[in-house]
Design an enzyme around this catalytic site. Structure first.
Site, PDB file in Angstrom:
ATOM      1  N   CYS A  81      63.661  54.280  -5.315  1.00  7.19           N
ATOM      2  CA  CYS A  81      64.383  53.608  -6.531  1.00  7.19           C
ATOM      3  C   CYS A  81      64.706  54.702  -7.431  1.00  7.19           C
ATOM      4  O   CYS A  81      65.402  55.673  -6.951  1.00  7.19           O
ATOM      5  CB  CYS A  81      63.348  52.818  -6.994  1.00  7.19           C
ATOM      6  SG  CYS A  81      64.552  51.547  -8.366  1.00  7.19           S
ATOM      7  N   HIS A 168      62.945  47.942  -3.474  1.00 11.35           N
ATOM      8  CA  HIS A 168      61.739  48.435  -3.613  1.00 11.35           C
ATOM      9  C   HIS A 168      60.338  47.382  -2.278  1.00 11.35           C
ATOM     10  O   HIS A 168      60.621  46.579  -2.570  1.00 11.35           O
ATOM     11  CB  HIS A 168      61.132  47.590  -4.754  1.00 11.35           C
ATOM     12  CG  HIS A 168      60.893  48.082  -6.007  1.00 11.35           C
ATOM     13  ND1 HIS A 168      59.919  49.154  -6.658  1.00 11.35           N
ATOM     14  CD2 HIS A 168      62.242  47.691  -6.878  1.00 11.35           C
ATOM     15  CE1 HIS A 168      60.884  49.698  -7.801  1.00 11.35           C
ATOM     16  NE2 HIS A 168      62.279  48.825  -7.901  1.00 11.35           N
ATOM     17  N   GLU A 170      57.798  47.682  -1.285  1.00  9.41           N
ATOM     18  CA  GLU A 170      56.082  47.202  -1.400  1.00  9.41           C
ATOM     19  C   GLU A 170      56.518  46.618  -1.924  1.00  9.41           C
ATOM     20  O   GLU A 170      54.805  45.427  -2.613  1.00  9.41           O
ATOM     21  CB  GLU A 170      55.849  49.166  -2.346  1.00  9.41           C
ATOM     22  CG  GLU A 170      56.460  48.203  -3.852  1.00  9.41           C
ATOM     23  CD  GLU A 170      56.776  49.083  -4.066  1.00  9.41           C
ATOM     24  OE1 GLU A 170      58.633  49.432  -5.688  1.00  9.41           O
ATOM     25  OE2 GLU A 170      58.621  49.616  -3.610  1.00  9.41           O
TER      26      GLU A 170
END
Length: 509
Positions: A81, A168, A170
Site C-alpha cells: 500500500c 493488503h 495481510e
C-alpha cells in the site's frame, strides 16, 4: 543467529498483523520505525524487508520516508500500500491521486508468471484501501497486477528483487495473501520455515540460565497468560532460584486464587508466596465509585504489597516480567535485549534495585499461548479469557463491597459454566457478568422484591480492538438467566448487552 525479516512501520493500522503473518510462515521478524538508520538496518542483517501501509500521501508535508540506499542493500523488499507507493516515488515512478478511490473487496488480475504470485490463480479478490495510486511504475519495473481502476496493483523488478503491491495481503479479505507472503519469504528471500515456539523456548531457557547464573529472581504472578508463561519458562531455567509473589486482592473470579496456587505451587513445584490482601484492598476502596480512581488505588496498593513481600526475601537481583511484543512495539523500544535495567516498568517503584528479565518480549499473544502449551501449562489457563488487572472491581459499577463482589462472582461463574456446557467457549472472545449498580422491582413467590440487576456481556473478536456482541442461542441465555435469579441471592433481573465495540468498550468501566 536466526534469520530475520524487518517490517518497516509507516503508521498503518495492520502493521502488527503483517508481522504476525510473517511469523505464521515460520520466519522471525521485527517491526522497526521508518526513522531507523541505514547503518542500524545493516547491523540487523535482514534477509528481507517489508514496508507497511500508512495513512499519508508520499507528497504530503513531513510524510514518512527513508533513505533510498535501502534499495541497494541487495536485500529483497516488499512494499504494501503506502510502502508500495513510496518505493515507486523514491525510484522515479509517478504517484498521483486516484481518479476513483478503492476501499474494500476488489477483483484483481494477477500475472502468475511472477515469483510473487506463483501457484495463485490469475483472477482473485483482494482488499484495497487507498486514495493515491501508482500512475506509472519506475523504470525497470514490470506491472504484475491490475484492477479495473488501478493500473499498477502490483509491480516488480525481479533482478533487484523489489516488489510492491497496492492491496493488503495481510488481511483475511485477501484470500491469496498468505500464499503470496510465503512466495516472498521462501522463493524470493530464500528463507525457511524454521521459527517455532519449541525452538524459541529451548533457546530462551538456555539464555536465561546463562544470564542469571546462581542469582535469585522474583516474579509478580497474576495468573494471567503472560505472567504465567514467563514464570514457568524462567522456573524451567533456574528452578527454586525463582520466587513468585501472587497478590490475591480479593477481586478475582470464583476459585481463581486457589487454582493459581494449586497449578504453580503443586503442579510446577514453584516457590510461591500467596498474599491474602482482600481486606486491605477493600479497605482502600471503601466509598470510592469513580472507575479511574479505583484502578489507581488498586495499582498503587498492589505495588506496596509486592514491595513489602519482596523486601522480606533478601538479596534479589532480577525481576521477571511478562512484557510481550505489542508492548515493546507500542513503546518504541528496541527489541533485541532479553535483559535491561529496570525503570518503572508496570508502575513498580523506581528504587527497586532489580535488573529485568522479559523472556516473552519478542512474542505476540498467540505465540505466548503456543509457548505456554509447549511448556506444559494447562490448556484452560493458557487460553483463559482476557481479565482486567483491577479484576472484578471494574465489573462492580460504583462502590466495591464484599457483598457486591460475591453477587458478580457467583453470577459470572454460572455464565461461564453454561457457556462451557453449550460448547461455545472457543467461539466467544470474552464473556462475563457485570453488576451495573441498578436495583429494580420484581416479584418472587408472592412478595415484592427490590434487588440487583446483573448484566451479561459476551463479544466475538479476533484481537479485542473491535468486537461484535455474541449471538448466543436464546435457550442458553434463558438457562443462564434462570440459574442466576434462582441461585444468586439478591438478584431479580438479568439484562444482555447487545452493543458492539465501537461505540462501547468491552468492559463497562
Amino acid at each position: 543467529m536466526r534469520d530475520l525479516v524487518l517490517v518497516v512501520d509507516f503508521g498503518g493500522q495492520y502493521n502488527q498483523l503483517i508481522a504476525r503473518r510473517v511469523r505464521e510462515c515460520g520466519v522471525y521478524c521485527e517491526i522497526i520505525p521508518y526513522t531507523y538508520s541505514i547503518e542500524k538496518i545493516k547491523e540487523k542483517n535482514p534477509k528481507g524487508i517489508i514496508f507497511t501501509g500508512g495513512p499519508n500521501s508520499v507528497y504530503g508535508e513531513n510524510t514518512p520516508t527513508l533513505d533510498k540506499e535501502i534499495f541497494n542493500l541487495n536485500v529483497p523488499v516488499l512494499g504494501i500500500c503506502y510502502g508500495d507507493q513510496l518505493m515507486a516515488h523514491l525510484l522515479g515512478g509517478k504517484v498521483d491521486t486516484a481518479p476513483v478511490r478503492e476501499y474494500g473487496k476488489t477483483n484483481v488480475t494477477l500475472d502468475n508468471s511472477s515469483k510473487l504470485f506463483a501457484g495463485i490463480e490469475a483472477d482473485e479478490t483482494c482488499w484495497m484501501s487507498h486514495t493515491d495510486y501508482i500512475a506509472e511504475a519506475p523504470e525497470g519495473f514490470k506491472i504484475i497486477a491490475h484492477t479495473d481502476v488501478c493500473p499498477v496493483a502490483a509491480m516488480e523488478n525481479e533482478e533487484r528483487r523489489l516488489y510492491g503491491v497496492q492491496f493488503h495481503p495481510e488481511v483475511e479479505h485477501t484470500p491469496f495473501g498468505q500464499n503470496m507472503m510465503r512466495n516472498f519469504l521462501y522463493n524470493i528471500c530464500g528463507l525457511e520455515n524454521s521459527w517455532s515456539m519449541a525452538s524459541f523456548a529451548e533457546e530462551k531457557i538456555a539464555e536465561i540460565k546463562k544470564i542469571v547464573g546462581d542469582k535469585k529472581l522474583i516474579c509478580a504472578l497474576s495468573g494471567g497468560v503472560d505472567s504465567s508463561v514467563a514464570a514457568v519458562m524462567v522456573h524451567k531455567a533456574v528452578g527454586k532460584q525463582l520466587t513468585c509473589i501472587f497478590v490475591d486482592h480479593g477481586l478475582l473470579r470464583k476459585d481463581e486464587g486457589d487454582q493459581v496456587e494449586k497449578i504453580f505451587k503443586e503442579g510446577f513445584d514453584m516457590n510461591l508466596i500467596r498474599v491474602n490482601a482482600q481486606d486491605r484492598f477493600l479497605g482502600k476502596l471503601k466509598g470510592v465509585s469513580d472507575p479511574e480512581t479505583k484502578r489507581k488505588i488498586i495499582g498503587e496498593e498492589f505495588i506496596r504489597v509486592f514491595e513489602e513481600e519482596a523486601g522480606k526475601l533478601g538479596d534479589i537481583k532480577f525481576l521477571v516480567q511478562g512484557t510481550i511484543y505489542p508492548d515493546v512495539v507500542e513503546s518504541g523500544t528496541d527489541t533485541s535485549a532479553v535483559i535491561k535495567s529496570h525503570h518503572n516498568v508496570g508502575g513498580l517503584p523506581e528504587d527497586m534495585e532489580f535488573s529485568l528479565i522479559e523472556p516473552l518480549r519478542e512474542l505476540f499473544k498467540d505465540e505466548v499461548r503456543a509457548v505456554g502449551e509447549e511448556l506444559g501449562i494447562p490448556h484452560h489457563l493458557v487460553w483463559r479469557q482476557p481479565f482486567p488487572g483491577p479484576g472484578l472491581a471494574i465489573r462492580v459499577l460504583g462502590e466495591v463491597t464484599e457483598d457486591k463482589l460475591e453477587v458478580v462472582r457467583e453470577a459470572d461463574a454460572i455464565f461461564r459454566e453454561e457457556i462451557a456446557l453449550a460448547g461455545l467457549e472457543s467461539e466467544i472472545w470474552q464473556y462475563f457478568a457485570v453488576l451495573p449498580n441498578i436495583q429494580s422491582v420484581g416479584v418472587m413467590g408472592d412478595e415484592r422484591t427490590y434487588c440487583h440487576t446483573v448484566g451479561l456481556r459476551a463479544v466475538t473478536s479476533s484481537d479485542g480492538m473491535t468486537s461484535n456482541w455474541a449471538h448466543i442461542p436464546y435457550e442458553v441465555i434463558d438457562k443462564v438467566s434462570r440459574r442466576i435469579v434462582n441461585e444468586v441471592k439478591g438478584v431479580n433481573r438479568i439484562v444482555y448487552d447487545v452493543t458492539s465495540k465501537p461505540p462501547a468498550t468491552i468492559e463497562w468501566e
